[in-house]
Scaffold this motif. Structure first.
Motif, PDB file in Angstrom:
ATOM      1  N   SER A 155      29.626  47.163  37.918  1.00 35.13           N
ATOM      2  CA  SER A 155      30.890  47.891  37.811  1.00 35.13           C
ATOM      3  C   SER A 155      30.761  49.262  38.461  1.00 35.13           C
ATOM      4  N   THR A 189      27.588  33.669  33.058  1.00 38.62           N
ATOM      5  CA  THR A 189      26.504  34.407  32.408  1.00 38.62           C
ATOM      6  C   THR A 189      26.421  34.024  30.934  1.00 38.62           C
ATOM      7  N   TYR A 193      34.203  39.721  39.958  1.00 42.81           N
ATOM      8  CA  TYR A 193      34.229  41.097  40.447  1.00 42.81           C
ATOM      9  C   TYR A 193      35.520  41.293  41.223  1.00 42.81           C
ATOM     10  N   ASN A 203      27.014  35.916  28.584  1.00 42.17           N
ATOM     11  CA  ASN A 203      28.116  36.588  27.888  1.00 42.17           C
ATOM     12  C   ASN A 203      29.481  36.049  28.296  1.00 42.17           C
ATOM     13  N   LYS A 214      33.804  44.750  37.062  1.00 41.14           N
ATOM     14  CA  LYS A 214      33.233  43.524  36.514  1.00 41.14           C
ATOM     15  C   LYS A 214      34.094  43.098  35.330  1.00 41.14           C
ATOM     16  N   ARG A 215      34.731  41.925  35.432  1.00 40.25           N
ATOM     17  CA  ARG A 215      35.679  41.509  34.397  1.00 40.25           C
ATOM     18  C   ARG A 215      35.294  40.153  33.803  1.00 40.25           C
ATOM     19  N   ASN A 216      35.456  40.071  32.507  1.00 38.28           N
ATOM     20  CA  ASN A 216      35.341  38.770  31.843  1.00 38.28           C
ATOM     21  C   ASN A 216      36.658  38.024  32.018  1.00 38.28           C
ATOM     22  N   GLY A 245      42.440  37.665  32.827  1.00 39.50           N
ATOM     23  CA  GLY A 245      41.382  38.476  33.421  1.00 39.50           C
ATOM     24  C   GLY A 245      41.649  38.871  34.853  1.00 39.50           C
ATOM     25  N   SER A 281      32.079  33.974  31.408  1.00 35.94           N
ATOM     26  CA  SER A 281      32.391  33.917  32.834  1.00 35.94           C
ATOM     27  C   SER A 281      32.926  35.265  33.299  1.00 35.94           C
ATOM     28  N   ILE A 282      32.446  35.719  34.464  1.00 37.09           N
ATOM     29  CA  ILE A 282      32.882  37.013  34.987  1.00 37.09           C
ATOM     30  C   ILE A 282      33.265  36.875  36.453  1.00 37.09           C
TER      31      ILE A 282
END
Length: 371
Positions: free
Chosen positions: A355, A303, A310, A305, A320-322, A338, A307-308
């Motif tokens: 989340s 994204t 789930y 913001n 939802k984690r970075n 992470g 990389s994430i």
């Protein structure tokens, strides 16, 4: 009394509304997802490039003499050893030339012997002035000329022997023969541009690849720890048909036009599966990352913001984690931070996730695929 009834009715309606909202919340459908466990294991740190398989020795076999090709002693595609007989050129013309050269040598030797005997016989007579000095010098000149002719004849004999030996062509290396370029019975010319056959050494074999100059300090750093860094190659997938070798040479200059530097790995290739001319995926293994966390690469969502991923909780909701990513290894990727070992990460069905969203595991794998 009237107002009491009103408050009672409002209270009943309010409680009914809360109950409906609660029931709706509880009845929200869960998202169907696929999830796998993050695994922890040692993983290679490597640089990847496209490599080119090359023979250590590649010989174009040519004839050094002219004549009819009278013998072919192998089949196309055969493996031959160094010293194996490959071809014969008709030796008869060269045998005749050798006999002629040997006859000329014998004649010149006889003339030299006679001339030397004359010089020896007239030496005393000249000293006692019974023979002319001029005639004596002529005898000496004749002897010296005959000696020169003998040396020339000896060289002709040696040359004739060499050319005769060239009528039998032997393999200069061990390797695999290719397609025959001329058939038996045809005339072969000396040092023709068209070779008779090409022989490629198959085992051992080289793989040459190029990396950007920016990686040179990194490679040199790890070479200080291990001069023979491992090199692995594969046709496409490193899970199958992986060939292991070692780094033999780093080129002594960077290409000024491309900014690339060449590397060369050496492979035993005992099973002879690496073929000259092939292009292969190549990995220069620098080090091993201990206890790395790995997840499938499809579990990562990229994204604006960052990389994430789930992560599935025990109550079947997701976080939802970075995440901070490391090196990608085939269909897996190293997670620097992470995600922890054995945490479940969603790999499919995360399009509408958020989340706290409830999920239903459509398919759960106990463990991520090993490297």
């Amino acid at each position: 009394m009237f107002w009491g009834r009103v408050f009672l009715i409002v209270g009943v309606l309010f409680l009914g509304s809360c109950k409906k909202k609660s029931e709706l919340a509880e009845s929200d459908p869960a998202f169907l997802v696929t999830a796998v466990k993050a695994i922890q294991k040692d993983a290679p740190l490597y640089l990847e490039a496209i490599g080119h398989v090359e023979s250590i020795e590649r010989i174009k076999v040519m004839s050094r003499v002219e004549g009819e090709l009278t013998g072919v002693y192998f089949k196309e595609g055969d493996y031959v050893k160094k010293g194996d007989l490959l071809f014969t050129i008709d030796p008869r013309p060269y045998e005749a030339k050798l006999k002629f050269a040997e006859g000329t040598l014998a004649e010149n030797l006889a003339n030299l012997k006679l001339a030397q005997e004359k010089v020896l016989r007239y030496t005393t007579l000249v000293q006692e002035e019974y023979y002319s000095e001029i005639d004596y010098r002529q005898l000496q000149t004749t002897a010296e000329t005959d000696d020169a002719l003998v040396k020339k004849a000896e060289a002709d004999v040696e040359d004739a022997k060499i050319n005769l030996n060239y009528c039998w062509i032997y393999s200069p290396i061990e390797g695999k023969t290719g397609i025959l370029q001329i058939d038996k019975g045809n005339l072969v010319r000396a040092n023709d541009q068209n070779e008779l056959i090409t022989i490629n050494q198959i085992s051992p074999i080289y793989v040459t690849f190029a990396l950007s100059e920016k990686f040179l300090p990194t490679v040199q750093k790890y070479q200080c720890k291990n001069p023979n860094l491992p090199v692995n190659v594969s046709y496409e997938d490193f899970k199958e048909d992986t060939f292991k070798g070692f780094l033999e040479v780093v080129d002594n200059q960077v290409d000024p036009e491309t900014g690339m530097i060449k590397f060369r790995g050496k492979f035993d290739n005992e099973d002879k599966k690496l073929w000259p001319g092939l292009f292969v995926r190549t990995r220069l293994i620098l080090d091993t990352i201990k206890d790395a966390i790995l997840i499938p690469s499809e579990a990562v969502d990229y994204t604006q913001n960052g990389s994430i991923v789930y992560v599935v909780n025990k109550d079947k909701t997701v976080d939802k984690r970075n995440v901070k990513l490391g090196q990608r290894i085939d269909d897996q990727i190293i997670i620097i931070s992470g995600v922890e070992k054995n945490e479940m990460v969603v790999t499919d069905g995360m399009l509408n996730l958020y989340s706290g969203a409830k999920v239903q595991l459509q398919k759960t794998e106990k463990e991520n695929e090993p490297l």
